[in-house]
Design an enzyme around this catalytic site. Structure first.
Site, short mmCIF file in Angstrom:
data_model
loop_
_atom_site.label_atom_id
_atom_site.label_comp_id
_atom_site.label_asym_id
_atom_site.label_seq_id
_atom_site.Cartn_x
_atom_site.Cartn_y
_atom_site.Cartn_z
N GLU A 1 0.91 -1.16 -0.12
CA GLU A 1 -0.05 -0.01 -0.01
C GLU A 1 0.98 1.30 0.11
O GLU A 1 1.70 1.30 0.77
CB GLU A 1 -0.76 0.07 1.15
N GLY B 1 2.93 2.67 10.86
CA GLY B 1 2.63 1.96 12.25
C GLY B 1 2.45 0.27 11.62
O GLY B 1 3.15 -0.44 12.70
N MET C 1 0.36 -2.79 8.86
CA MET C 1 -0.22 -2.83 7.45
C MET C 1 -1.17 -4.19 7.49
O MET C 1 -0.69 -5.08 7.90
CB MET C 1 0.85 -3.04 6.58
N ASN D 1 -2.36 -6.20 5.53
CA ASN D 1 -2.45 -7.24 4.32
C ASN D 1 -3.26 -8.53 4.83
O ASN D 1 -2.97 -9.11 6.01
CB ASN D 1 -0.77 -7.84 4.34
N HIS E 1 -6.74 -1.69 15.04
CA HIS E 1 -6.93 -0.95 13.78
C HIS E 1 -6.68 -1.99 12.51
O HIS E 1 -7.76 -2.11 11.98
CB HIS E 1 -6.14 0.00 13.87
N GLU E 2 -5.78 -2.87 12.91
CA GLU E 2 -5.35 -3.57 11.63
C GLU E 2 -6.37 -4.83 11.58
O GLU E 2 -6.59 -5.14 10.50
CB GLU E 2 -3.98 -4.09 11.68
N HIS F 1 -9.61 -3.76 9.93
CA HIS F 1 -9.45 -3.57 8.45
C HIS F 1 -9.85 -4.75 7.78
O HIS F 1 -10.33 -4.68 6.80
CB HIS F 1 -7.91 -3.36 8.06
N GLU G 1 -9.98 4.24 6.03
CA GLU G 1 -9.13 4.54 7.21
C GLU G 1 -9.83 5.28 8.01
O GLU G 1 -9.76 5.06 9.27
CB GLU G 1 -8.03 5.43 6.78
N1 TRP Z 1 -3.12 0.90 5.66
C1 TRP Z 1 -2.24 1.08 6.74
C2 TRP Z 1 -3.16 1.50 8.01
O1 TRP Z 1 -3.65 2.52 8.10
C3 TRP Z 1 -1.22 2.25 6.61
C4 TRP Z 1 -0.25 2.19 5.59
C5 TRP Z 1 -0.41 3.10 4.45
C6 TRP Z 1 1.05 1.95 5.61
N2 TRP Z 1 0.46 3.08 3.52
C7 TRP Z 1 1.51 2.53 4.26
C8 TRP Z 1 1.77 1.22 6.15
C9 TRP Z 1 2.87 2.38 4.02
C10 TRP Z 1 3.30 1.13 5.96
C11 TRP Z 1 3.62 1.53 4.65
O2 TRP Z 1 -3.19 0.73 8.82
ZN ZN Z 2 -5.66 1.80 8.57
#
Ligand code: TRP
Ligand code: ZN
Length: 864
Positions: free
Chosen positions: A126, A266, A268, A270, A302-303, A306, A325
């Protein structure tokens, strides 16, 4: 050169077109090697637009080895490769492409795509990182089923992980291990993940509400397995909470979390394989503060959340980022609030809005929660999209109530599970499920800027009517001149000596409206914006004594704290206008004294009520920030409180001292209150010396130890340096703990810090490649050391500028985040303005400046 005039590409929301082709299945094979990883992508495409003849794939920094279509080699004259695209003429409606590329994970210091750091391979896709792995339709509205094969040396890399379920693992004829993963849920490329390395493993399982058993596995750096258990427990709490509050269950058989020290953000989300910054996973009482624990639980939540709001239903395009988000931040805030003190949680979320988000609105980077124009997507992972986005969801929740909101969520999932959708689709589901007209509310998605809500009162003694006139107005922002009145849900209550009433919500829709209270008494006080029910700046007409009365008597804990914030803002203005001998009113000191003697049941709230606002909170309310006045005022206020209330502070400190180290709500709030007292006590250098030393040396946990360092740093106590030396000695082998030391060093408010900064980057544990280290040093300097950063000789700006030039070539994403404090140059007095502007010009003149930095710097320069 302006943003538009440069030949850099700007994308617009209005240019969105649905994809000409989609992808049904993606089979990836990775032959891992630090310098030459071979990626074979076998991708089945399907034409959606019958008129389209050209397939255009995204790809960056790839070495193309071969290209086959339906088994036939495609020759050089049938395709075109540019810097960031591969174009190919195709006749069939469905076809299979085989693309072989080579990439160098070792040289990938941007930490986007596949990178190798600290002995492990890791991906971050991302927003648009997947195109650094292979040529692909790297956009969130193309969803495919992924199968991933990883081939690597079994001894060096015992764990080979990807999304979904592991379906095969064997040793090849050449002795390498080969592992195959399959993710049954179609997903966009940004949710792809691969990790390979050697880790400590911590496992558990979770039984979902419908009885399915899910394996939970955490992978952390060797030797740190024991530090992952809090995160694992948090994950289980989050899973249970999402079932109970939102009726949402986990959908795969396994949920993996990998913690790495090299990470841009912070964490991700996935699919099935979250990757976390180790700072948001690893914790034990010796190394983590209560704040660290809090952050871990909230980011783990949070993760996890998602998985439904982001993964099962994803974004149509990146302009819709707040769809996932904003909503997921709202969900994690609700989770934290249900786990701890609701009031203090709300206070903390509001502080983020009032400081960082309002500042963003006032900056050249102002944008709505659904941006309209983007050069580098990574620049739009902002407090506006995330935190203001969450406030917009919260307003919906306030308007529709929990039941209405949940009905809307159910309809949203019923309609859109498995799809890539827009913010409008979300609002439409809320609207249809509750039969509420949300057309006016939708303006929140397109209008940027902070509305100002002003309140004036008129009391008529003959009719006993209290008339409150409300006016809203949003000032023009850098991106948008015209503003309309917004729909504001205003939660309020009349504070009355005679009657108590419940809170109500007033829906303000126009520029000017009135609230009438009948049978009111002359001293009744309307308390507006309880719980910060709308993200606006409130301008009120309260007198000092009225504010203190609200702070003392209001039933809403947030409103009490909020009245006190307004009170402090008044004191600051009196300080600035007044004589050197300005003293805080006795009424305030009396009230603080009462709270010290009789804290409320919520000790953490009492700790918040006792705080003098920080620099960021004070500066938010000024168009031009009087840096030095604010800083001297804060020191003066703290010293006065220390002197006036010393014995009460000491008693409160002693009463709430605890030897328990564990992170529980009770322990954490006792520590918050006690350490707030200690902070004031430490301004009396001699009297507090023994206390500070005792707490430092007998501290059972990091919260208390770090509190002593912070106190001594802020009050310039002579103990600071010797304790810092001991701390460094003790923790030199633990980078996460050492980051706290780096930050304390960099935010020391004396001019010696400039020399210190030079030694910090020479420290054996510092690395320009590691975003955590860079942030620990430079974020602390630029954001938590206003006095030195904004030095009148420009040395602070110069230091940051040189750092950014160096960092931009290593990791542009991190550099672009660090440039933020330079963007708002117009908010300082003329001398600083010209120094900062000069710094921005230096950056703009760098011949190889990244899009990330260029987008922000050019906007900042255009703003004046
Ligand atoms: N989607 C991630 C979150 O909010 C955050 C995210 C976006 C991210 N771009 C990134 C994390 C690049 C690491 C590197 O939880
Ligand atoms: Zn997020």
């Amino acid at each position: 050169m302006s943003l538009e005039a440069s030949n850099r590409q700007v994308k617009r929301l209005t240019d969105y077109t649905s994809p000409d082709f989609t992808i049904l299945t993606t089979k990836l094979t990775f032959e891992l090697d630090t310098h030459q990883t071979r990626v074979t992508a076998l991708t089945r495409f399907k034409r959606l637009n019958p008129a389209a003849t050209e397939l255009v794939l995204d790809g960056q920094q790839l070495n193309l080895i071969s290209l086959h279509c339906n088994g036939q080699r495609v020759t050089e004259q049938d395709f075109k490769v540019s810097d960031d695209k591969l174009r190919l003429q195709v006749a069939e409606d469905e076809f299979l492409l085989q693309i072989v590329t080579e990439i160098s994970p070792q040289d990938n210091t941007a930490l986007e795509g596949l990178y190798f750091a600290n002995g492990s391979y890791c991906t971050q896709c991302e927003a648009e990182g997947f195109r650094r792995i292979t040529y692909y339709l790297d956009r969130p509205d193309v969803l495919a089923v992924f199968t991933t094969t990883i081939i690597a040396d079994a001894e060096q890399l015992p764990y080979l992980l990807a999304n979904g379920n592991q379906i095969e693992s064997f040793i090849n004829s050449d002795g390498k291990r080969q592992v195959i993963w399959h993710d049954p849920f179609p997903k966009p490329s940004y949710l792809f993940a691969l990790v390979a390395g050697d880790f400590d493993q911590l496992s558990d399982s979770f039984t979902t509400v419908s009885g399915k058993s899910v394996s939970l596995v955490f992978y952390v750096e060797k030797g740190n397995g024991h530090r992952a258990s809090f995160a694992l427990e948090s994950l289980k709490r989050a899973m249970r909470w999402d079932e109970q509050r939102f009726g949402l269950e986990y959908d795969l058989d396994i949920y993996m979390v990998v913690a790495v020290d090299f990470f841009n953000m912070g964490a991700m989300e996935n699919k099935g394989l979250n990757v976390f910054n180790s700072k948001y996973v690893l914790a034990n009482d010796e190394t983590a503060t209560d704040t660290d624990y809090f952050n871990i639980e909230s980011i783990i939540g949070h993760e996890y959340f998602h998985n439904w709001t982001g993964n099962r239903v994803t974004c149509r395009d990146w302009f819709q980022l707040s769809l996932k988000e904003g909503l997921t931040v709202f969900r994690d805030q609700e989770f934290s609030r249900d786990m701890g003190s609701p009031t203090v949680n709300r206070i903390q979320a509001v502080q983020v809005i009032r400081t960082a988000q309002f500042a963003e609105d006032a900056s050249p980077m102002a944008h709505p929660i659904r941006p309209e124009k983007v050069m580098e997507m990574n620049n739009f992972y902002t407090v506006t999209v995330y935190d203001k986005g969450a406030e917009v969801i919260r307003m919906l929740h306030t308007m529709l109530g929990e039941d209405g909101f949940q009905a809307g969520m159910r309809l949203y999932f019923q309609r859109h599970d498995g799809q890539a959708v827009t913010c409008d689709d979300f609002v439409q589901a809320m609207q249809d499920a509750t039969e509420t007209d949300l057309s006016h509310f939708r303006c929140w998605y397109q209008q940027s800027g902070t509305p100002e809500l002003s309140m004036t009162r008129a009391y008529d003694a003959s009719t006993r009517q209290l008339r409150v006139t409300l006016q809203q107005q949003t000032a023009a922002t850098a991106d948008q001149a015209k503003k309309v009145p917004l729909l504001l849900p205003i939660r309020y209550q009349l504070l009355s000596k005679k009657r108590t009433q419940a809170s109500s919500v007033f829906m303000m829709t126009q520029a000017r409206q009135e609230l009438l209270f009948d049978q009111a008494d002359a001293d009744d006080l309307p308390v507006l914006l309880e719980d910060f029910s709308a993200p606006v700046k409130l301008r009120h007409d309260y007198h000092q004594d009225e504010l203190l009365r609200i702070a003392r008597e209001a039933s809403n804990g947030f409103a009490r704290w909020d009245a006190l914030q307004a009170y402090w803002q008044l004191q600051l203005r009196l300080y600035i206008a007044g004589p050197d001998s300005f003293t805080l009113p006795a009424a305030l000191l009396d009230l603080l004294g009462e709270w010290l003697q009789q804290p409320s049941d919520d000790l953490a709230l009492t700790a918040e009520l006792l705080k003098v606002p920080d620099y960021a909170s004070f500066s938010e309310t000024f168009a031009q920030i009087p840096v030095d006045d604010i800083l001297t005022a804060i020191s003066s206020f703290k010293q006065q409180i220390s002197a006036a209330l010393y014995t009460k502070l000491l008693t409160c400190y002693q009463q709430h001292h605890t030897d328990a180290s564990s992170y529980t709500e009770v322990n954490a709030s006792k520590r918050a209150l006690k350490n707030q007292c200690l902070q004031y006590l430490s301004w009396h250098h001699e009297a507090s010396r023994a206390l500070l030393e005792a707490q430092y040396h007998s501290a059972v946990g990091m919260t208390d130890r770090l509190a002593v360092l912070k106190c001594t740093q802020q009050s310039l106590h002579p103990l600071f340096e010797p304790l810092m030396q001991q701390f460094e000695q003790q923790w030199q082998h633990d980078v996460l703990v050492l980051d706290k030391w780096f930050s304390l060093k960099a935010s020391l408010p004396t001019k010696a810090v400039l020399d210190t900064m030079e030694t910090l980057v020479q420290h054996p544990r510092f690395s320009w490649q590691n975003p955590n280290r860079v942030r620990a040093v430079f974020h602390a300097f630029a954001m938590q050391n206003a006095g030195q950063f904004h030095r009148m000789d420009g040395a602070g700006y110069q230091l940051l500028t040189e750092t950014l030039i160096k960092l931009d070539g290593i990791n542009a994403q991190v550099a672009a985040r660090l440039v933020t404090p330079l963007l708002s140059w117009r908010r300082y007095e003329p001398r600083r303005q010209s120094l900062i502007k000069h710094a921005l010009q230096m950056l703009a003149e760098q011949p190889s400046i990244s899009d990330d930095l260029y987008e922000k710097v050019s906007k900042a320069l255009e703003s004046g």
